[in-house]
Design a protein around this motif. Structure first.
Motif, PDB file in Angstrom:
ATOM      1  N   MET A   1       0.848  -1.182   0.000  1.00  0.00           N
ATOM      2  CA  MET A   1       0.000   0.000   0.000  1.00  0.00           C
ATOM      3  C   MET A   1       0.889   1.240   0.000  1.00  0.00           C
ATOM      4  SD  MET A   1      -3.179   1.008   2.513  1.00  0.00           S
ATOM      5  CE  MET A   1      -3.706  -0.668   2.467  1.00  0.00           C
ATOM      6  N   ASP A   2       0.522   2.211  -0.809  1.00  0.00           N
ATOM      7  CA  ASP A   2       1.260   3.465  -0.891  1.00  0.00           C
ATOM      8  C   ASP A   2       0.801   4.393   0.240  1.00  0.00           C
ATOM      9  OD1 ASP A   2       2.369   2.496  -3.298  1.00  0.00           O
ATOM     10  OD2 ASP A   2       0.642   3.224  -4.406  1.00  0.00           O
ATOM     11  N   ARG A   3       1.596   5.436   0.485  1.00  0.00           N
ATOM     12  CA  ARG A   3       1.256   6.377   1.545  1.00  0.00           C
ATOM     13  C   ARG A   3       1.371   7.814   1.040  1.00  0.00           C
ATOM     14  NH1 ARG A   3       0.968   3.941   6.444  1.00  0.00           N
ATOM     15  NH2 ARG A   3       1.715   5.582   7.792  1.00  0.00           N
ATOM     16  N   VAL A   4       0.384   8.600   1.396  1.00  0.00           N
ATOM     17  CA  VAL A   4       0.422  10.046   1.196  1.00  0.00           C
ATOM     18  C   VAL A   4       0.405  10.630   2.603  1.00  0.00           C
ATOM     19  CG1 VAL A   4      -0.833  12.065   0.349  1.00  0.00           C
ATOM     20  CG2 VAL A   4      -0.777   9.952  -1.022  1.00  0.00           C
ATOM     21  N   THR A   5       1.374  11.482   2.909  1.00  0.00           N
ATOM     22  CA  THR A   5       1.455  12.032   4.262  1.00  0.00           C
ATOM     23  C   THR A   5       1.290  13.546   4.255  1.00  0.00           C
ATOM     24  OG1 THR A   5       3.866  12.194   4.181  1.00  0.00           O
ATOM     25  CG2 THR A   5       2.954  10.180   5.094  1.00  0.00           C
ATOM     26  N   GLY A  35      -3.122   5.566   3.651  1.00  0.00           N
ATOM     27  CA  GLY A  35      -2.775   4.385   2.883  1.00  0.00           C
ATOM     28  C   GLY A  35      -3.746   4.214   1.728  1.00  0.00           C
ATOM     29  N   LEU A  36      -3.217   4.202   0.507  1.00  0.00           N
ATOM     30  CA  LEU A  36      -4.052   4.038  -0.675  1.00  0.00           C
ATOM     31  C   LEU A  36      -3.175   3.590  -1.835  1.00  0.00           C
ATOM     32  CD1 LEU A  36      -4.689   7.373  -2.448  1.00  0.00           C
ATOM     33  CD2 LEU A  36      -3.504   7.349  -0.274  1.00  0.00           C
ATOM     34  N   ASP A  37      -3.805   3.176  -2.904  1.00  0.00           N
ATOM     35  CA  ASP A  37      -3.093   2.776  -4.110  1.00  0.00           C
ATOM     36  C   ASP A  37      -2.953   4.008  -5.001  1.00  0.00           C
ATOM     37  OD1 ASP A  37      -2.026   1.603  -6.351  1.00  0.00           O
ATOM     38  OD2 ASP A  37      -3.763   0.337  -6.782  1.00  0.00           O
ATOM     39  N   THR A  38      -1.728   4.489  -5.146  1.00  0.00           N
ATOM     40  CA  THR A  38      -1.503   5.675  -5.973  1.00  0.00           C
ATOM     41  C   THR A  38      -1.171   5.323  -7.429  1.00  0.00           C
ATOM     42  OG1 THR A  38       0.852   5.816  -5.437  1.00  0.00           O
ATOM     43  CG2 THR A  38      -0.690   7.014  -3.992  1.00  0.00           C
ATOM     44  N   ALA A  39      -1.075   4.043  -7.745  1.00  0.00           N
ATOM     45  CA  ALA A  39      -0.698   3.634  -9.107  1.00  0.00           C
ATOM     46  C   ALA A  39      -1.658   4.159 -10.178  1.00  0.00           C
ATOM     47  CB  ALA A  39      -0.574   2.117  -9.186  1.00  0.00           C
ATOM     48  N   PRO A  40      -2.981   4.092  -9.968  1.00  0.00           N
ATOM     49  CA  PRO A  40      -3.879   4.622 -11.006  1.00  0.00           C
ATOM     50  C   PRO A  40      -3.656   6.114 -11.278  1.00  0.00           C
ATOM     51  CG  PRO A  40      -5.101   3.199  -9.524  1.00  0.00           C
ATOM     52  CD  PRO A  40      -3.742   3.405  -8.905  1.00  0.00           C
ATOM     53  N   ALA A  41      -3.419   6.890 -10.231  1.00  0.00           N
ATOM     54  CA  ALA A  41      -3.167   8.325 -10.413  1.00  0.00           C
ATOM     55  C   ALA A  41      -1.837   8.542 -11.131  1.00  0.00           C
ATOM     56  CB  ALA A  41      -3.175   9.042  -9.071  1.00  0.00           C
ATOM     57  N   ALA A  42      -0.821   7.782 -10.748  1.00  0.00           N
ATOM     58  CA  ALA A  42       0.494   7.933 -11.370  1.00  0.00           C
ATOM     59  C   ALA A  42       0.455   7.552 -12.852  1.00  0.00           C
ATOM     60  CB  ALA A  42       1.518   7.081 -10.633  1.00  0.00           C
TER      61      ALA A  42
END
Length: 119
Positions: A1-5, A35-42
């Motif tokens: 899981m990716d993280r945005v802080t 915690g979220l999946d940032t792959a679609p945005a990237a």
């Protein structure tokens, strides 16, 4: 899981068990780790496929500046609920700092940290 802080969001609030805390207020500091999946945005370079942290910061600030509570544990839960209302957020870690807590001895900070996950 990716993280945005988001670290160090400073907001004035009127939380605490003592009357003077409710009347005078104080500055609270909030740290968030989402915690979220940032792959679609990237992959698409599309803001709608991630969490708009500027808007989320405003929502969290409204919670801190809003209805007073006695405990920062309660405040942290309200902030977590606000973050999890964003459908892309699967998990959140919230730390609420109360650096002006009414403690007679010298201290740097009082914090409560909670982690909540989408059910």
């Amino acid at each position: 899981m990716d993280r945005v802080t988001l670290r160090g969001l400073r907001v004035r609030g009127n939380h605490g068990v003592f009357e003077h805390e409710r009347e005078e207020g104080q500055t609270f500091v909030v740290d968030l780790a989402l915690g979220l999946d940032t792959a679609p945005a990237a992959a698409t370079d599309d803001l709608t496929r991630t969490v708009h942290y500027g808007e989320l910061a405003e929502e969290v600030a409204a919670v801190v500046a809003g209805e007073p509570v006695d405990l920062i544990e309660t405040l942290a839960q309200r902030i977590a609920d606000t973050c999890l209302a964003h459908t892309l957020v699967e998990e959140v870690e919230v730390t609420v700092h109360k650096p002006e807590a009414p403690i007679a001895l010298p201290f740097d900070d009082v914090t409560v940290t909670i982690t909540r996950r989408r059910a």
